[in-house]
Design a protein around this motif. Structure first.
Motif, mmCIF file in Angstrom:
data_model
loop_
_atom_site.group_PDB
_atom_site.id
_atom_site.type_symbol
_atom_site.label_atom_id
_atom_site.label_comp_id
_atom_site.label_asym_id
_atom_site.label_seq_id
_atom_site.Cartn_x
_atom_site.Cartn_y
_atom_site.Cartn_z
ATOM 1 N N SER A 41 0.712 -1.176 0.288
ATOM 2 C CA SER A 41 -0.359 -0.332 -0.254
ATOM 3 C C SER A 41 0.520 1.344 -0.200
ATOM 4 C CB SER A 41 -0.850 -0.593 1.241
ATOM 5 O OG SER A 41 -1.946 -1.674 1.150
ATOM 6 N N LEU A 42 1.861 1.281 0.829
ATOM 7 C CA LEU A 42 2.807 2.214 0.657
ATOM 8 C C LEU A 42 3.650 2.547 -0.570
ATOM 9 C CD1 LEU A 42 4.070 4.213 2.490
ATOM 10 C CD2 LEU A 42 6.165 2.731 3.124
ATOM 11 N N ALA A 43 4.156 1.836 -1.657
ATOM 12 C CA ALA A 43 3.992 1.558 -3.230
ATOM 13 C C ALA A 43 3.696 2.215 -3.302
ATOM 14 C CB ALA A 43 5.133 -0.008 -3.206
ATOM 15 N N GLY A 100 11.647 5.077 5.130
ATOM 16 C CA GLY A 100 12.523 5.045 4.194
ATOM 17 C C GLY A 100 11.728 4.232 2.697
ATOM 18 N N ALA A 101 11.139 5.133 3.154
ATOM 19 C CA ALA A 101 10.164 4.423 0.833
ATOM 20 C C ALA A 101 10.762 5.268 -0.368
ATOM 21 C CB ALA A 101 8.555 5.380 1.120
ATOM 22 N N ALA A 102 11.149 6.272 0.264
ATOM 23 C CA ALA A 102 11.371 7.496 -1.197
ATOM 24 C C ALA A 102 13.250 6.944 -1.570
ATOM 25 C CB ALA A 102 11.650 8.615 -1.289
ATOM 26 N N LEU A 103 14.211 7.345 -3.058
ATOM 27 C CA LEU A 103 15.714 6.316 -2.416
ATOM 28 C C LEU A 103 16.304 8.187 -3.277
ATOM 29 C CD1 LEU A 103 15.835 4.263 -4.947
ATOM 30 C CD2 LEU A 103 16.777 3.980 -2.552
ATOM 31 N N ALA A 161 10.098 1.256 -1.544
ATOM 32 C CA ALA A 161 8.881 1.142 -1.073
ATOM 33 C C ALA A 161 8.681 -0.140 -1.556
ATOM 34 C CB ALA A 161 7.684 1.897 -0.727
ATOM 35 N N GLN A 162 8.831 0.173 -2.793
ATOM 36 C CA GLN A 162 8.570 -1.423 -3.820
ATOM 37 C C GLN A 162 9.383 -2.651 -3.585
ATOM 38 O OE1 GLN A 162 9.142 0.209 -8.043
ATOM 39 N NE2 GLN A 162 6.528 0.580 -7.604
#
Length: 588
Positions: free
Chosen positions: A118-120, A454-457, A482-483
């Motif tokens: 869901s976060l992704a 940490g969902a982003a890069l 996130a993915q």
């Protein structure tokens, strides 16, 4: 035969048949008494000068089959062990659930993975981030509770061991006391059958507690030993002791933590083969630690796999400070044998680069102190690096409105990326040694601030292409990490052998389910084994009862025989008395 001899014979018949009637009455009265064996009066003729002069009681015999008693004792030891095993696996099922139960660890991992997906899909949603953090906290609590329950069960088994040892000590004293009474009775030529029944029952109860062997002496005394040959009752009762421990955790083991179970100072802990005591020791020292080892294997792998990916990402917005979770006792002098390049950046309030990032070539840093100097030199005025009181690396943006973000790139230190090596952006915490499941937790700063997930890069744009204050460092809708985190939970990982599980390839949630499936299978096996053992024991008891037990119909038939014999003897006495009176009148 003279009238006197005939009278003596008739009187002996009265006495013997009266005794036989007494024994028969006792048999009928005790038909349902546990441990009672049928008594039989053995008669023998009295001979005087080669002629029969009456009857006497040779002995009152117990009808017992010693080989059946031995088999029953052996089987009762197996029943005692099976009862303990079945009871504890049943408790484990109640505590930890079974396959398909939504409160199991495997289901909690699956729920956490679903929230990652869901976060992704919506990385900018604060609600979903909060939901994911809650799922992580629930998962950590479930693992902690399971680890705590395992140790509580071990503590329960330890207390049960202590109580069982006290009971064994009491039984040994009772058997010794009965031994003394039986030897005295036999020495005085008194009946000892009822005492022997009581002793057999006491020995059978003892056999449920631990495996034993026995043999009898001519005096009537019985010698009791453990299955490994340690005397328990031999002229006197042995002193069996066990001091329980107060607090039990995964580090408490035998030997070294738990005390020995001692018989007169001799350790018998590892020599126990069957019975309740052996099963309790096995649950405490083998079965439950094996379950804990499987849980630790799952927890450590979950922690390390998630942290490895989470350290590659950054929160949105990036936090003002990153503090490592790993302490280095060598301080600034700790060797840093790294390779590759890591990017350390300071982000502005609008998530652009607040300064040119540091692309640190780890081959140029030999120690942790070198890393600190490199950061402080390259990012002077916008960020600092230091070691705190726990010798953990701390990176801080100078401006409180700015953030710190790390892009691990191809950096490697000891098989881990730069941030993972120092634990700068760990999602899960846990002790490096000891039980991983007992110390597993969500990092408090992330639990309190879901935005740090940490969902982003961090952007890997070339440094020469960056315009400070304009080029974006982190995007709010970036879901790449996130993915990657969500995809990890679909990956089949190789778990090394742990506890009772062999080397296994499975997803994280499947491995959690496998642990509980194994426990469920063992619970089913324990239940089946208990049913089988009870069936065998019941069969042996039925055979023993058919030989030793009281058949009321048969006893009533015997009673009629003895009554008739008694009446006949009384008639003879009456006839002889009349003959004496006739003789007396003739003599007068």
């Amino acid at each position: 035969m003279s009238i006197g001899v005939a009278l003596q014979a008739a009187l002996s018949g009265l006495q013997v048949n009266q005794s036989a009637i007494d024994v028969t009455a006792a048999n009928i009265a005790n038909a349902n008494t546990e441990g009672y064996s049928r008594k039989v009066v053995s008669q023998e003729a009295i001979a005087v000068d080669g002629r029969t002069a009456g009857v006497s009681i040779a002995q009152i015999e117990r009808q017992v089959a010693q080989f059946l008693l031995r088999d029953i004792r052996n089987e009762m030891s197996a029943v005692g062990a099976a009862e303990v095993t079945d009871a504890f696996y049943g408790r484990m099922q109640d505590m930890f659930g079974g396959p398909g139960d939504d409160r199991t660890i495997g289901e909690r991992i699956a729920a956490f993975a679903a929230d990652l997906e869901s976060l992704a899909a919506t990385p900018e949603s604060f609600t979903i981030r909060s939901q994911l953090v809650n799922a992580a906290v629930d998962l950590a609590q479930q693992i902690n509770e399971t680890a705590r329950d395992i140790q509580n069960l071990r503590a329960d088994t330890d207390r049960d061991i202590a109580q069982t040892v006290v009971e064994i000590d009491r039984m040994l004293a009772s058997i010794h006391e009965l031994n003394v009474k039986i030897v005295q009775a036999k020495g005085l030529d008194h009946a000892s059958g009822d005492l022997e029944d009581q002793r057999d029952l006491a020995v059978a109860n003892l056999a449920e507690q631990l495996d034993i062997t026995t043999f009898s002496r001519n005096s009537g005394e019985i010698v009791v030993m453990t299955g490994s040959g340690i005397p328990l009752v031999n002229h006197q009762a042995a002193d069996v002791t066990y001091p329980p421990i107060g607090i039990v955790d995964a580090s408490v083991v035998y030997p070294g933590g738990f005390s020995a179970i001692s018989v007169n100072g001799t350790d018998i802990t590892t020599g126990l083969r069957s019975g309740r005591l052996a099963a309790l020791v096995d649950m405490r020292d083998n079965a439950l630690p094996a379950f804990n080892a499987e849980l630790d294997s799952l927890t450590a792998r979950l922690r390390d796999e998630v942290n490895a990916l989470h350290n590659q990402g950054t929160g949105w917005p990036p936090p003002n400070e990153l503090t490592g979770t790993q302490s280095f006792s060598g301080g600034a002098g700790t060797a840093v044998a790294g390779t590759g390049t890591v990017r350390i950046a300071v982000t502005a309030a609008d998530q652009s680069f607040a300064a040119l990032p540091l692309d640190l070539d780890l081959s140029t840093t030999a120690t942790l102190g070198d890393v600190v100097i490199a950061v402080n030199t390259a990012l002077a005025g916008v960020a600092t690096a230091a070691l705190n009181a726990d010798d953990q690396l701390v990176l801080t943006a100078t401006n409180p409105d700015h953030g710190i973000a790390i892009g691990e790139g191809d950096s490697q230190i000891g098989g881990r990326g730069f941030a993972h090596h120092f634990g700068l952006n760990d999602l899960f915490l846990g002790a490096a040694t000891g039980s991983a499941s007992s110390s597993f937790a969500v990092r408090p700063t992330i639990a309190q601030q879901p935005g740090r997930l940490g969902a982003a890069l961090l952007s890997d744009i070339a440094s020469g292409s960056i315009t400070v204050g304009q080029t974006g460092a982190v995007a709010s809708g970036d879901n790449r990490n996130a993915q990657a985190l969500a995809a990890k939970f679909d990956e089949r990982l190789t778990f090394t052998a742990a506890g009772g599980l062999p080397t296994t390839a499975a997803t994280l949630s499947d491995y959690g389910a496998e642990i509980l499936s194994r426990n469920a299978a063992q619970a089913a096996n324990a239940s089946a084994d208990l049913s089988f053992r009870n069936s065998v024991a019941d069969g042996l008891k039925l055979k023993a009862d058919s030989f030793s037990g009281v058949n009321v119909d048969e006893e009533l038939a015997n009673l009629i025989v003895f009554q008739n014999a008694y009446s006949a003897a009384a008639r003879i006495v009456s006839t002889l008395q009349e003959m004496f009176r006739i003789l007396e009148r003739m003599a007068a």
